[in-house]
Write an enzyme that holds these catalytic residues in place. Structure first.
Site, PDB file in Angstrom:
ATOM      1  N   CYS A   1      45.011 -21.313 -73.955  1.00  0.00           N
ATOM      2  CA  CYS A   1      46.030 -21.657 -74.948  1.00  0.00           C
ATOM      3  C   CYS A   1      45.368 -22.566 -75.975  1.00  0.00           C
ATOM      4  CB  CYS A   1      47.275 -22.288 -74.318  1.00  0.00           C
ATOM      5  SG  CYS A   1      47.060 -23.902 -73.569  1.00  0.00           S
TER       6      CYS A   1
ATOM      7  N   CYS B   1      47.013 -18.307 -78.604  1.00  0.00           N
ATOM      8  CA  CYS B   1      45.815 -18.732 -79.350  1.00  0.00           C
ATOM      9  C   CYS B   1      45.488 -17.754 -80.471  1.00  0.00           C
ATOM     10  CB  CYS B   1      44.621 -18.981 -78.434  1.00  0.00           C
ATOM     11  SG  CYS B   1      43.854 -17.533 -77.711  1.00  0.00           S
TER      12      CYS B   1
ATOM     13  N   CYS C   1      40.836 -16.058 -80.037  1.00  0.00           N
ATOM     14  CA  CYS C   1      40.254 -15.585 -78.786  1.00  0.00           C
ATOM     15  C   CYS C   1      39.371 -14.373 -79.051  1.00  0.00           C
ATOM     16  CB  CYS C   1      41.351 -15.201 -77.796  1.00  0.00           C
ATOM     17  SG  CYS C   1      42.364 -16.595 -77.313  1.00  0.00           S
TER      18      CYS C   1
END
Length: 136
Positions: free
Chosen positions: A11, A85, A89
């Site tokens: 996260c 996120c 990512c």
């Protein structure tokens, strides 16, 4: 997938959702899963309300430290679970990716954080059952 699957929970701040998920996966898998967590912009410390609601479940995440998710962690993981996120990512072909839409517990009252925790637990239980079908 290796004998021991590696799961990476990600996260943004690595201070709430991903830490609760990592805590549950570590506790519920009994070592059958290697658990890692990270953030795209790690915070300075864990969310104290997240620590409190996990303690209610008998899981101590108080010693965890928010850390930066690395490309190597993503590359090594069998499953990458993101929680807000976004595009931060990295994605590698052949990996299992899931994006769990969960509210950020930051600044929320404890009852709302408990609801987020319970949602995370049910998702972790499902994931664990898929990764390690004979885990109890």
């Amino acid at each position: 997938m290796s004998d021991t699957p590696i799961v990476l929970f990600v996260c943004v701040h690595n201070a709430g959702r991903s830490q609760m998920a990592a805590g549950y996966m570590s506790a519920l898998s009994g070592g059958a899963v290697e658990v890692r967590s990270g953030g795209s912009e790690p915070g300075d410390s864990l969310n104290p309300t997240a620590i409190a609601v996990m303690a209610e479940e008998g899981i101590d995440i108080s010693q965890a430290v928010p850390q930066l998710m690395t490309t190597e962690q993503v590359r090594a993981a069998d499953a990458v679970i993101t929680m807000g996120c976004g595009d931060a990512c990295p994605i590698f072909p052949g990996k299992r990716y899931e994006d769990w839409e969960l509210d950020d517990p930051k600044g929320r009252p404890i009852d709302e954080v408990r609801a987020i925790r319970d949602d995370i637990r049910s998702r972790v239980e499902r994931l664990l059952g898929e990764l390690v079908p004979d885990a109890s």
